[in-house]
Design an enzyme around this catalytic site. Structure first.
Site, PDB file in Angstrom:
ATOM      1  N   ASP A   1     -78.529 -69.799  36.171  1.00 59.66           N
ATOM      2  CA  ASP A   1     -78.227 -68.587  35.342  1.00 59.66           C
ATOM      3  C   ASP A   1     -77.925 -69.120  33.886  1.00 59.66           C
ATOM      4  O   ASP A   1     -78.272 -68.529  32.936  1.00 59.66           O
ATOM      5  CB  ASP A   1     -77.098 -67.699  35.785  1.00 59.66           C
ATOM      6  CG  ASP A   1     -77.626 -66.812  36.961  1.00 59.66           C
ATOM      7  OD1 ASP A   1     -78.986 -66.937  36.844  1.00 59.66           O
ATOM      8  OD2 ASP A   1     -76.891 -66.264  37.693  1.00 59.66           O
TER       9      ASP A   1
ATOM     10  N   ARG B   1     -81.879 -61.490  34.633  1.00 60.83           N
ATOM     11  CA  ARG B   1     -81.312 -62.159  33.566  1.00 60.83           C
ATOM     12  C   ARG B   1     -81.855 -62.004  31.967  1.00 60.83           C
ATOM     13  O   ARG B   1     -81.053 -61.708  31.113  1.00 60.83           O
ATOM     14  CB  ARG B   1     -81.217 -63.763  33.916  1.00 60.83           C
ATOM     15  CG  ARG B   1     -80.027 -64.022  35.092  1.00 60.83           C
ATOM     16  CD  ARG B   1     -79.001 -63.312  34.913  1.00 60.83           C
ATOM     17  NE  ARG B   1     -78.230 -63.955  35.932  1.00 60.83           N
ATOM     18  CZ  ARG B   1     -77.155 -63.015  36.564  1.00 60.83           C
ATOM     19  NH1 ARG B   1     -77.100 -61.777  36.214  1.00 60.83           N
ATOM     20  NH2 ARG B   1     -76.251 -63.595  37.549  1.00 60.83           N
TER      21      ARG B   1
ATOM     22  N   ASP C   1     -63.913 -65.169  37.028  1.00 57.06           N
ATOM     23  CA  ASP C   1     -64.417 -66.121  36.086  1.00 57.06           C
ATOM     24  C   ASP C   1     -64.489 -65.580  34.597  1.00 57.06           C
ATOM     25  O   ASP C   1     -63.978 -65.885  33.522  1.00 57.06           O
ATOM     26  CB  ASP C   1     -65.667 -66.775  36.275  1.00 57.06           C
ATOM     27  CG  ASP C   1     -65.635 -67.771  37.556  1.00 57.06           C
ATOM     28  OD1 ASP C   1     -64.867 -67.594  38.393  1.00 57.06           O
ATOM     29  OD2 ASP C   1     -66.391 -68.770  37.296  1.00 57.06           O
TER      30      ASP C   1
ATOM     31  N   SER D   1     -70.926 -66.497  47.810  1.00 57.27           N
ATOM     32  CA  SER D   1     -70.793 -65.959  46.665  1.00 57.27           C
ATOM     33  C   SER D   1     -72.261 -64.830  46.735  1.00 57.27           C
ATOM     34  O   SER D   1     -73.020 -65.135  47.253  1.00 57.27           O
ATOM     35  CB  SER D   1     -71.060 -66.924  45.344  1.00 57.27           C
ATOM     36  OG  SER D   1     -71.121 -66.415  44.220  1.00 57.27           O
TER      37      SER D   1
END
Length: 411
Positions: free
Chosen positions: A123, A94, A15, A179
Site C-alpha cells: 500500500d 488505493r 496506527d 489484519s
C-alpha cells in the site's frame, strides 16, 4: 505564522490515530480524511474520535459508486487476475483514495499528504506512486519509513502506550489474531495467525461469505446482462429481483454470492516489495462477474482480439497490483482494452451453488457463434474437403523438422 496543513488518510485504527497525534505534535494542522469504499464502519464514531484526537477537520468521502464504475468494472472487464487466482481488491481502492486525498489537499491549501501504510507492504507504494503522478509538488509524509518513528514505535505495545499517554481514543487493546482490509470488491485477511501458511483460517474469521458446506441446498439462478463488457442488469430467475444501478447491482451480487459461499481463496502471493505473503480473501460479487464475463467473451469476442487482450491482462493486473494506475502504460493498456470491449454485449445465465459459479447458458446480439457452421449434422457452408489443404500447409514445418532431426542423428 499559520501552521502547514497535511491531509492524513485516516482509518481510525491504532496506527493512524497515533500518526495523527505525532503530526500534530510536529506542528502540522491535520485534516483527517476517511474514504468510504464499502468497509463496514461507524463513520460518525470515526469522525468523533478523530476530532477528539486533535484533527482540525474530518472529511468523510463516499467513494463507493466511483469504486464500482471506474475501478472494479474495468478490472473485471480487463481480466485482471493476479498470479492466476486473486481478483484484486485493496489495490483497486488505493488509487481512488489517493485521488480524492490529493483533491482535498489542493482544496484546503495543504502542503503535504500522509498515510499509515507499513514499509513492508504494497500500500505504501500504491499511495505514493499515485501521489507522485497526481501531485508531484506535495510532500509525502510516510512515518513507517522514518528511522526516528521506527525507533520510537517498534511494535504494537509502543503504539498502545503512546495512545494511553496522549489520551488517544482507540478501541485497540491487544494484538489482533490477523489484519483485515475491506472494500466493496473484497475483504482480506493477513498477518497474525495467518503468517503460518499451514494454519487453517478459523471459520468465524469470514464476514462476507458463509461456508460452502453451510450454504443453501438449492442453487440460485441469475441472469447477468452486459454492455461493452460492463454489467448493466442482474435478474434473479428464482424470485424475480431486478437490479440495474451499478452500485446496487454490485452490492446485490456480493450479497447473493456471499449467501452461497462464493469467492473464497487462500493463497501465498508475491508482494511488489519482494516479500511473499499469505492472504485469505472473500470476493463474492467480483467472482460472479469475472466468470460470467469470461464466458460471454467466448461467444462475442473475436479470437485474435481475445488472445491479444489476454496477453496484456497479466501486465494490466501487475500495473494495478503494483500501484501504477496513473501511468502512461496504464493509459495505453486501458485504451486498447476499451477497443476490445466494444460489442461485448449479451446475457449469461449462472447458477450459484455451495461456493460454485456454474454457467448454464449465454446469448449475445453480436454473437460470432454460427450454429450451422459448428454443427456436426449440417454442412453450413463449410466444405470439409478444404480441411485437407489446411492440414497439409500446417504440417509442412513439422515434416521439415523431422527431416532435420533424422539428418542430425546420422551425423
Amino acid at each position: 505564522m499559520a501552521k502547514q496543513k497535511v491531509v492524513l488518510a485516516y482509518s481510525g485504527g491504532l496506527d493512524t490515530a497515533c500518526i495523527l497525534k505525532v503530526l500534530q505534535q510536529r506542528g502540522y494542522e491535520v485534516i483527517a480524511y476517511v474514504a468510504d469504499v464499502g468497509q463496514q464502519e461507524d463513520f460518525d464514531q470515526v469522525a468523533r474520535r478523530a476530532r477528539a484526537n486533535g484533527a482540525a477537520e474530518v472529511c468523510i468521502e463516499d467513494l463507493k459508486k466511483e469504486l464500482v464504475t471506474d475501478f472494479i468494472f474495468p478490472a473485471v472487464a480487463g481480466n485482471a487476475v493476479y498470479e492466476n487466482r486473486y481478483l484484486l481488491g485493496t489495490a483497486l481502492a488505493r488509487p481512488l483514495i489517493a485521488l480524492r486525498q490529493v483533491e482535498i489537499a489542493r482544496d484546503r491549501g495543504a502542503t503535504a499528504v500522509s498515510h499509515g501504510a507499513t514499509g513492508k507492504g504494497n500500500d505504501q507504494v500504491r499511495f505514493e506512486l499515485a501521489f507522485a503522478a497526481l501531485a508531484p509538488n506535495l510532500e509525502i509524509i510516510s512515518p513507517w519509513k522514518e528511522r526516528e518513528f521506527l525507533n520510537r514505535f517498534q511494535g504494537r505495545s509502543d503504539l498502545l502506550r503512546y495512545a494511553q499517554e496522549n489520551g488517544i481514543d482507540v478501541e485497540a487493546t491487544a494484538a489482533k489474531p490477523y489484519s483485515t482490509d475491506e472494500n466493496l470488491m473484497h475483504r482480506s485477511y493477513e498477518a497474525g495467525i495467518l503468517e503460518d501458511p499451514l494454519e487453517t483460517p478459523p471459520e468465524d474469521m469470514y464476514k462476507l461469505t458463509c461456508s460452502p458446506q453451510e450454504a443453501p441446498d438449492h442453487p440460485v439462478r441469475l441472469e447477468i446482462h452486459f454492455k461493452d463488457a460492463h454489467p448493466t442488469r442482474v435478474v434473479n430467475r428464482d424470485d424475480g429481483t431486478v437490479v440495474e444501478e451499478p452500485l446496487a447491482l454490485f452490492n446485490y451480487l456480493n450479497q447473493v454470492g456471499g449467501d452461497n459461499g462464493v469467492g473464497r481463496i487462500d493463497i501465498v502471493e508475491n508482494r511488489f516489495v519482494g516479500i511473499k505473503s499469505r492472504g485469505v480473501y472473500e470476493t463474492p460479487g467480483g467472482t460472479i462477474l469475472h466468470q460470467a464475463l469470461r464466458d460471454l467473451e467466448g461467444i462475442a469476442m473475436d479470437r485474435e482480439v481475445l488472445r491479444l487482450r489476454d496477453g496484456l491482462s497479466p501486465r494490466f493486473t501487475h500495473l494495478i497490483y503494483n500501484g501504477f494506475w496513473f501511468s502512461p502504460e496504464m493509459d495505453f493498456v486501458r485504451a486498447a482494452f476499451a477497443q476490445a470491449e466494444q460489442l461485448i454485449d449479451g446475457q449469461v445465465n449462472v447458477s450459484l451453488y455451495k461456493g460454485n459459479v456454474m454457467v448454464e447458458g449465454r446469448e449475445s446480439p453480436n454473437s460470432l457463434y454460427d450454429r450451422n457452421l459448428s454443427s456436426m449434422d449440417v454442412e453450413g457452408g463449410y466444405d470439409q474437403t478444404d480441411a485437407r489443404g489446411f492440414i497439409r500447409i500446417n504440417s509442412l514445418r513439422l515434416k521439415a523438422h523431422k527431416v532435420i532431426l533424422r539428418q542430425a542423428k546420422k551425423t
